[in-house]
Design an enzyme around this catalytic site. Structure first.
Site, short mmCIF file in Angstrom:
data_model
loop_
_atom_site.label_atom_id
_atom_site.label_comp_id
_atom_site.label_asym_id
_atom_site.label_seq_id
_atom_site.Cartn_x
_atom_site.Cartn_y
_atom_site.Cartn_z
N SER A 35 70.72 39.64 13.19
CA SER A 35 71.43 38.81 14.16
C SER A 35 72.80 38.42 13.61
O SER A 35 72.91 37.96 12.47
CB SER A 35 70.60 37.57 14.44
OG SER A 35 71.33 36.69 15.27
N THR B 186 75.51 46.41 30.43
CA THR B 186 76.82 46.76 29.90
C THR B 186 76.99 46.10 28.53
O THR B 186 76.73 44.91 28.37
CB THR B 186 77.93 46.28 30.87
OG1 THR B 186 77.67 46.88 32.13
CG2 THR B 186 79.31 46.69 30.37
N CYS C 75 59.56 19.69 14.55
CA CYS C 75 59.80 18.34 15.06
C CYS C 75 61.12 18.26 15.81
O CYS C 75 61.25 17.55 16.79
CB CYS C 75 59.87 17.34 13.92
SG CYS C 75 58.39 17.30 12.94
C1 LIG Z 1 67.66 33.05 13.74
C2 LIG Z 1 66.47 33.88 13.49
C3 LIG Z 1 65.93 34.69 14.52
C4 LIG Z 1 66.47 34.67 15.92
O1 LIG Z 1 67.72 35.28 16.02
P1 LIG Z 1 68.60 34.97 17.33
O2 LIG Z 1 69.77 35.90 17.21
O3 LIG Z 1 69.01 33.53 17.24
O4 LIG Z 1 67.76 35.29 18.51
C5 LIG Z 1 64.84 35.48 14.21
N1 LIG Z 1 64.32 35.49 12.99
C6 LIG Z 1 64.81 34.74 11.98
C7 LIG Z 1 64.18 34.83 10.63
C8 LIG Z 1 65.89 33.91 12.20
O5 LIG Z 1 66.35 33.16 11.21
#
Ligand SMILES: *Cc1c(COP(=O)(O)O)cnc(C)c1O
Length: 395
Positions: free
Chosen positions: A199, A237, A324
């Site tokens: 990500s 797209t 939390c």
């Molecule tokens: C942030 C995170 C995600 C999710 O990624 P997004 O791009 O925010 O959907 C998945 N797995 C881990 C380990 C993360 O830290």
């Protein structure tokens, strides 16, 4: 002082990513699927980004699928492997108790569809033992999913060994490498993985964009139906400016890693040493086999949420690393999985450092946490009971 120490939640965009975003949006606004020259210019940029991302992961460009982020990539990997498993009568999915909810909730969905899901335990150090996985493997396993690095406690899993084991047994292997990519060298060949999720916003890219790596030949089914984008596996797209910004951020993160990792690790260790002087506290996760910027602690006798609010007043942005924060009163599943009891898990604090963290910031955080923990303990009935011996200390 203002210190942003919640980089595992998201990072500030890098300057190079902001520039790539603006430049691409302006110069390459065409739809990459259009046949005219404006569309084709965008298509060329898209191909260049795909090639650059593939180079950093050491795979082929055609094994890169751009997604809306880590969650979508995790969802697609799990849904694809489960669909392929179902066709072959393989009805078991293996993962760990400390995965991100993008993985855990995807597995939960497959469970409702009739799969058996084994969430393997980790040790008190937060690490999965290879022998635990070895015992769980069998001919009926459709997928093994183990994260490269944990988002709450930063622990690094033995993913190379896990990948090698899965490959030897002919089982598909997915790794959620969202916390690892851009922070550690990641080579899909060395990991022997079939799927990998990353990500952009965890390494200085924009939010809402990520990648699913799927090895050539690994089963892949689309989650989003529509056009033929991403070789028919992900309709819609392409968000080219975001993809270009992610690519720029990834290249910079990888190039700077040899300098950044040792520097940030030293700051992490300074922070761990400073916080360890607080009585009845404990570091969560392995002290060494962890992400360079991750510091996770539990402090006995306090509530993590109050700690966060008071730290915020002092300019320190941190996280409890627990559910939390999302309105639920359940403590973090990760802290429970490493053996923290409910009361202790509630007093958690996650500080995740950015590439530009400084010693002054670390020392400021240490003083702020000491002060705030002391103040909260003085007001805490639980702490009074502990002091008076009506309850016994766990940490
Ligand atoms: C942030 C995170 C995600 C999710 O990624 P997004 O791009 O925010 O959907 C998945 N797995 C881990 C380990 C993360 O830290």
């Amino acid at each position: 002082m203002y210190v942003y120490a919640d980089n595992a939640a998201t990072t500030k965009m890098r300057q190079c990513a902001l520039e790539a975003y603006a430049e691409t949006a302006e110069r390459f606004f065409g739809n990459p699927s259009s046949l005219h020259s404006t569309g084709q210019a965008a298509q060329e940029q898209l191909s260049a980004c795909r090639a650059a991302v593939a180079e950093t992961l050491h795979c082929l460009p055609k094994e890169i699928y751009f997604t809306s982020g880590g969650s979508e990539a995790d969802n697609q990997a799990i849904a694809s492997a489960a669909a392929a498993g179902a066709r072959k009568g393989k009805k078991r999915l293996i993962s760990t108790a400390i995965e991100h909810h993008a993985v855990l909730h995807s597995l939960e969905r497959q469970k409702k569809a009739g799969f058996e899901v084994d969430l393997l335990p980790v040790g008190t150090d937060g690490i999965l033992e290879l022998s635990t996985l070895e015992k769980a493997l069998g001919d009926d396993v459709a997928l093994v999913s183990v994260m490269t690095a944990n988002n709450e406690i930063g622990t690094l899993q033995p993913v190379r060994e896990i990948g090698a084991l899965c490959k030897a047994r002919g089982v598909l292997f997915h790794t959620d490498a969202v916390q690892a990519v851009g922070h550690l060298p990641v080579d899909v060949g060395e990991l022997s993985c079939d799927y990998l999720a990353l990500s952009a916003h965890k390494f200085g890219g924009p939010k809402g964009v990520g990648v699913l790596y799927a090895r050539t030949g690994a089963p892949l089914t689309p989650l989003i139906e529509g056009g033929a984008q991403e070789r028919g596996k992900r309709a819609g797209t392409e968000d080219l400016p975001a993809i270009a910004a992610m690519t720029a951020a990834l290249r910079e993160a990888v190039a700077q890693m040899p300098i950044v990792t040792p520097r940030v690790s030293a700051l992490r260790d300074r922070l761990i040493r400073g916080l360890s002087t607080i009585p009845h506290s404990a570091l969560n996760g392995d002290p060494v086999r962890r992400l360079a910027g991750n510091v996770s602690f539990c402090f006995e006798g306090i509530e993590g949420e109050s700690l966060l609010l008071l730290l915020d007043e002092k300019g320190v942005c941190a996280s409890s690393g627990s559910a939390c924060t999302s309105g639920s009163l359940d403590p973090s599943h990760v802290l429970l999985a490493i053996g923290r009891v409910h009361d202790v898990a509630h007093g958690s604090l996650r500080l995740t450092l950015g590439d530009h963290a400084t010693e002054e910031e670390i020392d400021y955080i240490i003083e702020a946490v000491k002060e705030v923990v002391g103040r909260l303990r003085n007001m805490s009935p639980v702490w009074r009971d502990l002091q008076e011996g009506k309850r016994s200390f766990i940490l």
